[in-house]
Design a protein around this motif. Structure first.
Motif, PDB file in Angstrom:
ATOM      1  N   SER A  82     -39.215  12.531 -10.641  1.00 38.74           N
ATOM      2  CA  SER A  82     -38.370  12.852 -11.795  1.00 38.74           C
ATOM      3  C   SER A  82     -38.405  14.361 -11.977  1.00 38.74           C
ATOM      4  O   SER A  82     -38.943  15.087 -11.140  1.00 38.74           O
ATOM      5  CB  SER A  82     -38.856  12.135 -13.062  1.00 38.74           C
ATOM      6  N   ASP A 183     -30.494   3.553 -15.870  1.00 39.20           N
ATOM      7  CA  ASP A 183     -31.736   4.316 -15.849  1.00 39.20           C
ATOM      8  C   ASP A 183     -32.646   3.947 -17.017  1.00 39.20           C
ATOM      9  O   ASP A 183     -32.496   4.432 -18.127  1.00 39.20           O
ATOM     10  CB  ASP A 183     -31.408   5.815 -15.881  1.00 39.20           C
ATOM     11  N   LYS A 187     -37.232   6.036 -10.603  1.00 40.20           N
ATOM     12  CA  LYS A 187     -37.872   6.998  -9.715  1.00 40.20           C
ATOM     13  C   LYS A 187     -36.815   7.576  -8.781  1.00 40.20           C
ATOM     14  O   LYS A 187     -35.936   6.846  -8.299  1.00 40.20           O
ATOM     15  CB  LYS A 187     -38.997   6.326  -8.925  1.00 40.20           C
ATOM     16  N   HIS A 188     -36.914   8.856  -8.511  1.00 35.82           N
ATOM     17  CA  HIS A 188     -35.901   9.520  -7.697  1.00 35.82           C
ATOM     18  C   HIS A 188     -35.849   8.997  -6.270  1.00 35.82           C
ATOM     19  O   HIS A 188     -34.822   9.131  -5.604  1.00 35.82           O
ATOM     20  CB  HIS A 188     -36.129  11.030  -7.712  1.00 35.82           C
TER      21      HIS A 188
END
Length: 238
Positions: A82, A183, A187-188
């Motif tokens: 993030s 969202d 997690k990216h």
């Protein structure tokens, strides 16, 4: 000799663990949990799922390979999960003041201080983890010498999903297929994996009404805290 301030972790049942500060010097409180990962502390600290928590690492040393630079690729952080550190504090048995890694841009201590997150080493993490394993996650607070006191705080009593979710609609990648990502604390790496597979990702806030959007797939992320607070997410799915 390096000067460090005394730091104390107090659990809600009165148990005390003493250590030394290596992060930002402030009192803080949250839910004490542990992680058994041997590596990947930059990813763990930036994981939104740890929002409101004091993270205990069972691996005996922390900080030995520093922290990578905050670099973007396809609009998301390449090495973090993030945009920032989400946990209230991180606790470890031993902290390595001397780090070495070709990707490192700063030390873990420098990163914690810049993000105003507490860090404590010298804790008997084996005893603390055994206690948490037997009792379950507990509330705790950290006080640092000369920095005042604070009250216990239960993060599950607030809407952490709203706190960590994006605030506007964001888009990543290009492709024939579109996935709407709700969202709730994503997690990216999830975004990275979807984009690498040729999918256009439309990331929307946790309470966004996505029924007006056209999409081929819907992805609802996990997140921190009490899921009962995600009532608007549930309503939009229904």
């Amino acid at each position: 000799m390096r000067e460090t301030k005394k730091a104390i972790l107090t659990l809600e049942d009165g148990t005390i663990f003493e250590g030394k500060s290596f992060g930002y010097e402030k009192p803080c409180a949250g839910e004490v949990v542990f992680s058994t990962a041997m590596t990947g502390y930059p990813e763990s600290l930036t994981d939104p799922s740890y929002s409101g928590q004091i993270l205990v690492t069972t691996y005996p040393i922390l900080g030995n390979y520093g922290v990578p630079a905050n670099e973007l690729k396809n609009g998301v952080n390449e090495y973090y999960e993030s945009e920032k550190i989400h946990c209230e504090a991180v606790l470890c048995q031993d902290y390595s003041w001397d780090y070495s890694h070709w990707q490192a841009s700063q030390s873990l201590s420098e990163w914690l201080i810049s993000e105003q997150v507490a860090g404590v080493y010298g804790i008997d993490t084996r005893a603390l983890t055994k206690k948490l394993r037997e009792s379950g996650s507990m509330l705790g607070k950290i006080t640092i010498e000369g920095c005042g006191d604070t009250e216990f705080k239960n993060p599950n009593e607030e809407n952490l999903v709203s706190k960590v979710s994006c605030k506007e609609v964001l888009q990543y990648g290009k492709g024939e297929k579109t996935v709407v990502l709700v969202d709730c604390g994503v997690k990216h790496n999830i975004i990275r994996c979807l984009v690498e597979r040729g999918v256009k990702v439309v990331r929307v806030p946790w309470d966004y009404d996505f029924s007006t959007l056209e999409y081929d797939g819907l992805f609802i992320s996990n997140g921190p805290g009490n899921p009962d607070f995600a009532d608007k997410t549930v309503e939009n799915i229904d």
